[in-house]
Scaffold this active site. Sequence first.
Site, PDB file in Angstrom:
ATOM      1  CB  CYS A  26      29.474 -19.727 -47.500  1.00  0.00           C
ATOM      2  SG  CYS A  26      29.874 -20.508 -45.909  1.00  0.00           S
ATOM      3  CB  CYS A  57      33.563 -19.612 -40.417  1.00  0.00           C
ATOM      4  SG  CYS A  57      33.275 -18.270 -41.577  1.00  0.00           S
ATOM      5  CG  HIS A  86      28.643 -23.517 -36.039  1.00  0.00           C
ATOM      6  ND1 HIS A  86      28.233 -24.833 -36.125  1.00  0.00           N
ATOM      7  CD2 HIS A  86      27.960 -22.869 -37.002  1.00  0.00           C
ATOM      8  CE1 HIS A  86      27.339 -24.956 -37.091  1.00  0.00           C
ATOM      9  NE2 HIS A  86      27.156 -23.785 -37.639  1.00  0.00           N
ATOM     10  CB  THR A  97      28.863 -14.536 -38.954  1.00  0.00           C
ATOM     11  OG1 THR A  97      28.458 -15.916 -38.846  1.00  0.00           O
ATOM     12  CG2 THR A  97      30.056 -14.286 -38.047  1.00  0.00           C
ATOM     13  CG  HIS A 138      23.411 -26.359 -37.901  1.00  0.00           C
ATOM     14  ND1 HIS A 138      23.309 -25.124 -37.298  1.00  0.00           N
ATOM     15  CD2 HIS A 138      23.933 -27.185 -36.951  1.00  0.00           C
ATOM     16  CE1 HIS A 138      23.730 -25.204 -36.045  1.00  0.00           C
ATOM     17  NE2 HIS A 138      24.114 -26.440 -35.818  1.00  0.00           N
ATOM     18  CB  CYS A 154      29.215 -13.913 -43.027  1.00  0.00           C
ATOM     19  SG  CYS A 154      29.833 -14.815 -44.462  1.00  0.00           S
ATOM     20  CD  GLU A 208      28.355 -17.212 -35.742  1.00  0.00           C
ATOM     21  OE1 GLU A 208      28.367 -15.964 -35.714  1.00  0.00           O
ATOM     22  OE2 GLU A 208      27.891 -17.857 -36.711  1.00  0.00           O
ATOM     23  CB  SER A 243      20.798 -24.246 -41.668  1.00  0.00           C
ATOM     24  OG  SER A 243      21.564 -23.172 -42.185  1.00  0.00           O
TER      25      SER A 243
END
Length: 284
Positions: free
Chosen positions: A12, A94, A72, A161, A40, A193, A124, A221
Amino acid sequence: MKVECASNIGFCFGVRRAINILEKTASERGGVETLGALVHNQQVLNRLSGMGVRVVKNIDDISGRTVAISSHGVGPAVLAELKSKGLEIVDTTCPFVKRAQVAAKRFHDAGFFTVIYGDVNHPEVKGILGWAGGNGLATLNPQGLDDIPDLSRYIGVLSQTTQIPTGFTSFVKNVIDQALVKDAEIRIADTLCHDIRDRQAAALELAGRVDLMLVIGGHNSANTRHLLDLCKTVSNTHLIETASELQTDWLKGVSRIGITSGASTDETTISEVCSYLDRLSAGA
């Protein structure tokens, strides 16, 4: 046997940005330490390790003068401690996570109690909670806030997110139903996100057209697990981290295979899975 990849696959925006920053920093300084794993995904971490990127779990383990914050993000207390030690901070947080942090701080500054729809144990979410100034909580309870006594009349709601949009929407509706009877004021911030949302939609669409869906990504993840859960609702789906985890008995009677990946899965790993499937198909 036909193999088709989802339209949104691979790194991403946030992960690609973080990796680019780390690669540049490691190249310029001969290495760099990250506070916590950047992403992750073990394959990505192994490659970065070969470039001189070392993961440390605690601030006291930092041996150099420069430290990178993972994608994160972290809370303000962690940032303050790093600065107090005179460390140079390379921030790879991010931008979407940063937006969630800003929303939590905005709620806190306005006197609102922050409720995060997310996994309280995820780094996060821990970081976002820090920006709520100790006046918040995180939960994945789909029933909302039933188990929380003496809730504030002023509530700000946001999401981790990478959560599934329908899950967040349902959670928000339940919070509203519970809070309005208490004459509450509610503020909602969309912190999902966009990239993850598009990735989930593309994976779900593809899963509906194939006999077997493969999700490639780290087993730990969060966004990868959410893809797995989504795709399972419409197709036979398996999560693999590398091609070596693919089991040939999954392919019996399968004519169409769909592939998607977590946001931190590199293109090399995806290509290896596709090549392996091509070889199996050719030998069938």
